[in-house]
Design a protein around this motif. Sequence first.
Motif, PDB file in Angstrom:
ATOM      1  N   UNK A  55       6.653 -18.080  -3.713  1.00 57.11           N
ATOM      2  CA  UNK A  55       6.592 -15.593  -4.019  1.00 57.11           C
ATOM      3  C   UNK A  55       5.633 -15.499  -3.262  1.00 57.11           C
ATOM      4  N   UNK A  56       4.942 -15.783  -3.365  1.00 61.91           N
ATOM      5  CA  UNK A  56       3.752 -15.573  -2.562  1.00 61.91           C
ATOM      6  C   UNK A  56       4.158 -15.540  -1.238  1.00 61.91           C
ATOM      7  N   UNK A  57       4.685 -15.837  -0.373  1.00 60.09           N
ATOM      8  CA  UNK A  57       4.772 -16.058   0.927  1.00 60.09           C
ATOM      9  C   UNK A  57       6.088 -15.080   1.161  1.00 60.09           C
ATOM     10  N   UNK A  58       7.082 -14.949   0.301  1.00 53.23           N
ATOM     11  CA  UNK A  58       7.795 -14.260   0.961  1.00 53.23           C
ATOM     12  C   UNK A  58       7.962 -12.738   0.253  1.00 53.23           C
ATOM     13  N   UNK A  62       0.336  -8.542  -2.251  1.00 53.15           N
ATOM     14  CA  UNK A  62      -0.205  -7.401  -3.321  1.00 53.15           C
ATOM     15  C   UNK A  62       1.169  -7.841  -4.410  1.00 53.15           C
ATOM     16  N   UNK A  63       2.365  -7.685  -3.601  1.00 53.08           N
ATOM     17  CA  UNK A  63       3.655  -7.296  -4.884  1.00 53.08           C
ATOM     18  C   UNK A  63       3.944  -9.023  -5.856  1.00 53.08           C
ATOM     19  N   UNK A  64       3.301  -9.898  -5.237  1.00 49.49           N
ATOM     20  CA  UNK A  64       3.002 -10.727  -6.712  1.00 49.49           C
ATOM     21  C   UNK A  64       1.693 -11.006  -7.240  1.00 49.49           C
ATOM     22  N   UNK A  65       0.722 -10.179  -7.360  1.00 48.48           N
ATOM     23  CA  UNK A  65      -0.388  -9.954  -8.122  1.00 48.48           C
ATOM     24  C   UNK A  65       0.060  -8.985  -9.566  1.00 48.48           C
TER      25      UNK A  65
ATOM     26  N   UNK B 177     -13.852  -9.948  -5.152  1.00 49.81           N
ATOM     27  CA  UNK B 177     -12.506 -10.633  -6.099  1.00 49.81           C
ATOM     28  C   UNK B 177     -13.443 -10.420  -6.979  1.00 49.81           C
ATOM     29  N   UNK B 178     -14.006  -9.818  -7.795  1.00 54.94           N
ATOM     30  CA  UNK B 178     -14.178  -8.451  -9.114  1.00 54.94           C
ATOM     31  C   UNK B 178     -12.993  -8.345  -9.623  1.00 54.94           C
ATOM     32  N   UNK B 179     -12.928  -7.816  -8.434  1.00 59.00           N
ATOM     33  CA  UNK B 179     -12.407  -6.338  -8.613  1.00 59.00           C
ATOM     34  C   UNK B 179     -10.676  -6.651  -8.437  1.00 59.00           C
ATOM     35  N   UNK B 180     -10.209  -7.313  -7.558  1.00 60.52           N
ATOM     36  CA  UNK B 180      -9.307  -7.115  -6.999  1.00 60.52           C
ATOM     37  C   UNK B 180      -8.611  -9.783  -8.202  1.00 60.52           C
ATOM     38  N   UNK B 181      -9.254  -9.062  -9.559  1.00 59.51           N
ATOM     39  CA  UNK B 181      -9.383 -10.519  -9.676  1.00 59.51           C
ATOM     40  C   UNK B 181      -8.598 -11.830  -9.476  1.00 59.51           C
ATOM     41  N   UNK B 182      -9.502 -11.941  -7.937  1.00 60.17           N
ATOM     42  CA  UNK B 182      -8.731 -13.699  -6.683  1.00 60.17           C
ATOM     43  C   UNK B 182      -9.806 -14.242  -7.160  1.00 60.17           C
TER      44      UNK B 182
END
Lengths: 150, 182, 112
Positions: A55-58, A62-65, B177-182
């Motif tokens: 999903x993430x690659x396709x 940002x859309x995945x998030x 990282x904190x803002x994006x949650x990543x």
Amino acid sequence: MNDPKNGMTLIVKTVTRVTVWLIVLYGIYLILHGHLTPGGGFGGGVILALAFLNIMLAYGRDATQKWLNIKFLEDIEAVSATLFLFMGILGIALGGRFLMNFLPKGTPHALFSAGTIPILNILIGIKVAMSLFLVVWVLAGLHEEEGGKK
Amino acid sequence: MPVETWLYFTLGFMILGSIIALEIKDILSSIVAIGVVGLGVSVAFLFLQAPDLAIVQFLFEIFAMIILVRAFVKKDYHAETPARVNGFLVAISMLVIIAIFVSSISVFKLLPPFGQPLFETAQHYVDHGVRETGAVNLVTAIILDYRAYDTLGEVTVLFTAILGTITILRIRNGKNAGRKGA
Amino acid sequence: MILYLMCFALFLVGVYGLLTKRDLIKLILSIAVMGYAVNLFLILFAYKKDAGIPILLEGVVQGSMVDPLPQALVLTSIVIELGTTALLVALAIRLVQKYKTFDITKIRRLFG
């Protein structure tokens, strides 16, 4: 979601939308039948992680998030590791040994058999899937950050 | 054909693949060659009657390749000047490695021939495993029942390794990282 | 015996790469090759001639089985190998970002 700037082309997105569920189903099958057929928690967990990765690659990061809560995935990872320990302590309480197989064994070759083994398999599968997906997620984030700088 | 013939072929293929992977200049070709070696290990596991391991090795190989390609290939690697190699040191290393190989032949002669294993302690698992655990897959029965404590330690090691990875990768971009949650 | 020797040769290829290469990615790949050789040697050593897989099949009478114990240990080892590979990749990325080179002989700060 269908923003052409993010991710790959429309063909890839459409195919991904159909096939990801088949991949997830295969991963769940491998995890649940870990005590009957080859596979088990590790293999099934990697397949689940690869489905998320697909999903993430396709669709792009940002859309995945937008529809995957990454913080929640991190929480699931920690919780499944803790539950594994909890099953061990439950073994002391109900059976007398750490990680003892305290549930009834059932008949061989049945899906609901082998006591605690399927439960532990599910926990390991979730743990492996989440941790491996998070590694690739962080790596992908690193790349976007570098691209932004240039 | 007997199993040995297939294994000779697979192992020779793997040795060739790993030499190519280490000597080739292009980094993408190198990573792909390592992937081929890993798939060779997976095929060898199938011939050696270990389907569990074959599945897991195959999947993990795919995953390791994705990580390596994702991490290194996009960087401007080819702009680098190729690493300087000290010919004298390489020659010495080759000599030492060949000497180790030749002198280890007599050690390997002491081992029993292929197909007659030394380990007999695990016969208990084969005889009583299904009755004691209820799982017909004996590998799963061992890793999650007889030796579940090992698996707990293994989960801990995996957790720590992944935690270390994420921590190292997040050091510089703490605010993002904190803002994006990543 | 020749199979064991070939497996040992695969391990030595990894050692050769670790000793002579000066490139961070090549070092990671050498460690991966050594891991493959060790895993494969354990399984080669446990193989029994004309034995089946260590899984009971429904309705089939099976003869002898291969030893399931080394398979369980190697399964654990493969997973841990992936974790260490991810850790090495993360360290390598940070080193490359800091020193702008893949050549370990140019990373002067590591000489102590």
